[in-house]
Write a protein that holds these residues in place. Structure first.
Motif, PDB file in Angstrom:
ATOM      1  N   SER A 176       8.426 -33.584 -34.433  1.00  0.00           N
ATOM      2  CA  SER A 176       7.157 -34.324 -34.456  1.00  0.00           C
ATOM      3  C   SER A 176       5.963 -33.385 -34.504  1.00  0.00           C
ATOM      4  O   SER A 176       4.929 -33.711 -35.089  1.00  0.00           O
ATOM      5  N   ASP A 177       6.085 -32.188 -33.876  1.00  0.00           N
ATOM      6  CA  ASP A 177       4.975 -31.230 -33.820  1.00  0.00           C
ATOM      7  C   ASP A 177       5.502 -29.813 -34.019  1.00  0.00           C
ATOM      8  O   ASP A 177       6.573 -29.459 -33.501  1.00  0.00           O
ATOM      9  N   ILE A 178       4.726 -29.016 -34.756  1.00  0.00           N
ATOM     10  CA  ILE A 178       5.032 -27.597 -34.961  1.00  0.00           C
ATOM     11  C   ILE A 178       3.947 -26.787 -34.255  1.00  0.00           C
ATOM     12  O   ILE A 178       2.757 -26.970 -34.518  1.00  0.00           O
ATOM     13  N   HIS A 179       4.357 -25.895 -33.345  1.00  0.00           N
ATOM     14  CA  HIS A 179       3.409 -25.060 -32.595  1.00  0.00           C
ATOM     15  C   HIS A 179       3.555 -23.606 -33.029  1.00  0.00           C
ATOM     16  O   HIS A 179       4.671 -23.083 -33.083  1.00  0.00           O
ATOM     17  N   LEU A 180       2.437 -22.952 -33.323  1.00  0.00           N
ATOM     18  CA  LEU A 180       2.401 -21.509 -33.578  1.00  0.00           C
ATOM     19  C   LEU A 180       1.469 -20.891 -32.546  1.00  0.00           C
ATOM     20  O   LEU A 180       0.245 -21.061 -32.611  1.00  0.00           O
ATOM     21  N   GLU A 181       2.056 -20.204 -31.562  1.00  0.00           N
ATOM     22  CA  GLU A 181       1.320 -19.758 -30.384  1.00  0.00           C
ATOM     23  C   GLU A 181       1.301 -18.228 -30.304  1.00  0.00           C
ATOM     24  O   GLU A 181       2.348 -17.602 -30.102  1.00  0.00           O
ATOM     25  N   PRO A 182       0.137 -17.602 -30.464  1.00  0.00           N
ATOM     26  CA  PRO A 182       0.066 -16.134 -30.370  1.00  0.00           C
ATOM     27  C   PRO A 182       0.207 -15.655 -28.926  1.00  0.00           C
ATOM     28  O   PRO A 182      -0.408 -16.209 -28.021  1.00  0.00           O
ATOM     29  N   GLU A 183       1.048 -14.656 -28.735  1.00  0.00           N
ATOM     30  CA  GLU A 183       1.176 -13.983 -27.440  1.00  0.00           C
ATOM     31  C   GLU A 183       0.657 -12.549 -27.608  1.00  0.00           C
ATOM     32  O   GLU A 183       0.112 -12.199 -28.657  1.00  0.00           O
ATOM     33  N   ASP A 184       0.872 -11.714 -26.599  1.00  0.00           N
ATOM     34  CA  ASP A 184       0.346 -10.353 -26.635  1.00  0.00           C
ATOM     35  C   ASP A 184       0.963  -9.536 -27.769  1.00  0.00           C
ATOM     36  O   ASP A 184       0.269  -8.812 -28.493  1.00  0.00           O
ATOM     37  N   HIS A 185       2.297  -9.657 -27.973  1.00  0.00           N
ATOM     38  CA  HIS A 185       2.983  -8.800 -28.942  1.00  0.00           C
ATOM     39  C   HIS A 185       3.673  -9.571 -30.063  1.00  0.00           C
ATOM     40  O   HIS A 185       4.314  -8.950 -30.918  1.00  0.00           O
ATOM     41  N   PHE A 186       3.604 -10.896 -30.074  1.00  0.00           N
ATOM     42  CA  PHE A 186       4.266 -11.676 -31.117  1.00  0.00           C
ATOM     43  C   PHE A 186       3.631 -13.056 -31.216  1.00  0.00           C
ATOM     44  O   PHE A 186       2.776 -13.425 -30.408  1.00  0.00           O
ATOM     45  N   VAL A 187       4.035 -13.804 -32.228  1.00  0.00           N
ATOM     46  CA  VAL A 187       3.602 -15.198 -32.405  1.00  0.00           C
ATOM     47  C   VAL A 187       4.832 -16.087 -32.250  1.00  0.00           C
ATOM     48  O   VAL A 187       5.833 -15.907 -32.953  1.00  0.00           O
ATOM     49  N   LYS A 188       4.757 -17.015 -31.315  1.00  0.00           N
ATOM     50  CA  LYS A 188       5.907 -17.880 -31.012  1.00  0.00           C
ATOM     51  C   LYS A 188       5.853 -19.153 -31.855  1.00  0.00           C
ATOM     52  O   LYS A 188       4.826 -19.833 -31.908  1.00  0.00           O
TER      53      LYS A 188
END
Length: 552
Positions: A176-188
């Protein structure tokens, strides 16, 4: 002796003088035209153009419509235009007016050309054909997605191919939803499947900028704005079918976070009989939906399936000879034969104002996406009293809480009592995967809790042997991607507004507990009880019911 040709004396200086003369002539003509059109005039040469707004258009769009935005403060957007009557400009102006309040300034063709040339690197790049994602064939996209765990694969693939893989995998796993979440060393990358977020993979941090830019291009958002939220929409094609996606971009500590909601993917049935209503609840609903007037309210937190229930009601009611109008924020499913109106808060087109306008369109049935304030609630109640069937939603935890919530909004009991027909609360629980479902042994403490809850069922639902109940669980298999669950089903509580509940409305300070007691005496099965009955039927498990509905 003939006079010397001026070009032979200093041709470059002559050309500069001629250009200045022609420019001055054109600007004077534009200034005179601006006066006749009653528009302000501006010469953009040397003007400190706001770079943040230049990204709203591509160079090709600006040339086609003969205009360029040059300044913005809050919603005040100033646009330089060479011909305000040009059809392509009028169409773009209507689009810009959805979010901002454009003010027009007349500019010359030369002023436009010089601005576009000087700021060519700031303007948004031209859209390419591959910026519309098209997935033309069926294959195992999940395997391709797993390959993207490899950093070398991430660098090798272009962004359009990566997003095609993400969207196709999302369709294959009912996301239903796609999340692209930036972290300190990568993008989740995370998928919300059946209401629960699942980690999928990590992108390298150096891809983050490319990911964000490509989503902005897909969604026609500003490329050079990264310090404020932006909302947009995009469409991709899956096996020939267009899939609408609502896009939200939000600044975070490590960069811009993206959430994309897939709308109307067909993962949810709009057949009222397939939503999981027990026969007695379905009978009450169909009876209330069959009435020519009155108001039916559906309650529950965000993501509990309220909108899907409303669409199912509309699907049931959508017949020839019936005019249905909806007010939605936003329109999530497109229903043929129904007038669907999006709410536009930026243009002061709220639910309350839109509802008053809609009632002048002579509808039989009105759906109001959400009741948020007293004005909307009162208008909806009056509509229900004057021959309209009104459907709406409200944010409360249970069905009984809807009435005190409306009273707290300032709705008078003598208006609410005859207007309100029924109130329903709901949640969504994950369904057990049928391929790996087996019997479950629960601890004595949990069984004691279940027996207590089910002991208080209405008489017609009473179970014969509460000490010998069989429940189920799923351990996970290839069919459900080893999650143990596949799909979701609703759990509900519903009561009709009868004489006893109307009497409670008239009393001062009646509590939610009193309304709940009256509804249960009427025969209402609570959400938790309905969930446990579905767990006994093998549709879900006890852990899922308690996670979603609580233990009340």
């Amino acid at each position: 002796m003939s006079p010397q040709n001026p070009f032979q004396k200093d041709p470059k200086e002559f050309k500069r003088n001629l250009d200045d003369f022609n420019r001055s002539l054109q600007e004077n003509e534009t200034k005179a035209k601006a006066g006749s059109l009653h528009l302000p005039y501006i010469d953009l040469k040397g003007f400190p153009v706001d770079l943040a707004v230049l990204g709203m258009l591509t160079k090709e769009e600006a040339e086609e419509i003969g205009a360029v935005p040059f300044y913005k403060e809050k919603r005040d957007l100033r646009v330089g235009v060479i011909d305000p009557d040009r059809p392509s400009f009028k169409a773009k102006l209507a689009e810009l007016s959805l979010k901002d309040k454009p003010s027009l300034y007349l500019i010359s063709q030369r002023s436009l050309n010089e601005t576009l040339r000087f700021y060519s690197k700031i303007l948004r790049p031209k859209s390419r054909t591959d910026e519309t994602i098209r997935i033309e064939q069926k294959k195992d996209f999940l395997a391709d997605l797993k390959n993207l765990q490899n950093e070398q694969e991430q660098k090798k693939e272009n962004m359009s191919e990566i997003f095609a893989t993400i969207f196709a995998s999302a369709m294959q796993t009912r996301v239903s939803d796609i999340h692209l979440e930036p972290e300190d060393h990568f993008v989740k990358l995370r998928f919300r499947i059946d209401g629960v977020l699942q980690d999928v993979l990590h992108f390298t941090k150096d891809l983050h900028g490319r990911i964000v830019n490509r989503v902005k291009i897909f969604s026609k958002l500003l490329l050079n704005v990264d310090d404020r939220a932006q909302d947009g929409r995009l469409t991709f094609y899956y096996l020939g079918e267009p899939i609408d996606v609502r896009v939200s971009i939000l600044p975070s500590a490590y960069g811009e976070e993206i959430v994309m909601r897939l709308l109307g993917t067909g993962a949810v049935s709009l057949d009222l009989k397939k939503l999981g209503f027990r026969p007695e609840v379905l009978k009450i609903l169909q009876e209330k939906l069959g009435q020519p007037n009155g108001m039916i309210i559906t309650t529950g937190p965000t993501g509990s399936g309220k909108t899907t229930s409303l669409y199912s009601f509309l699907s049931e009611l959508n017949k020839p000879g019936v005019k249905i109008i909806t007010l939605e924020d936003p329109v999530e499913y497109k229903l043929e034969g129904i007038v669907q109106t999006p709410i536009n808060h930026t243009h002061d087109f709220s639910f309350a104002k839109a509802l008053r306008a809609v009632l002048r369109q002579d509808p039989d049935i009105v759906m109001v996406g959400e009741i948020r304030d007293q004005e909307t609630a009162e208008t909806a109640m009056q509509a229900a009293l004057t021959g309209h069937l009104v459907l709406s939603t409200l944010h409360t935890n249970n069905a009984a809480g809807a009435i005190p919530r409306l009273l707290n909004m300032g709705i008078k009991p003598f208006i609410m009592a005859p207007a309100l027909s029924a109130v329903m609360a709901q949640r969504l629980v994950r369904k057990l995967c049928p391929a790996c479902k087996t019997g479950a042994r629960l601890s004595p403490v949990v069984m004691e809790k279940i027996v207590y809850i089910l002991k208080h069922l209405p008489k017609e639902y009473q179970l014969e042997n509460l000490n010998n109940l069989q429940f189920f669980h799923s351990k996970g298999c290839g069919e459900c991607n080893y999650l143990g669950y596949k799909g979701r089903v609703g759990i509900y509580e519903l009561f009709a507004v009868d004489e006893e509940i109307q009497k409670l409305m008239a009393k001062q300070d009646t509590s939610i507990l009193e309304f709940n007691k009256a509804a249960r005496e009427q025969g209402m099965v609570t959400i938790t009880q309905d969930g446990l009955l579905k767990a006994l039927d093998g549709l879900t498990d006890v852990e899922e019911v308690f996670r979603v509905a609580g233990e009340g």
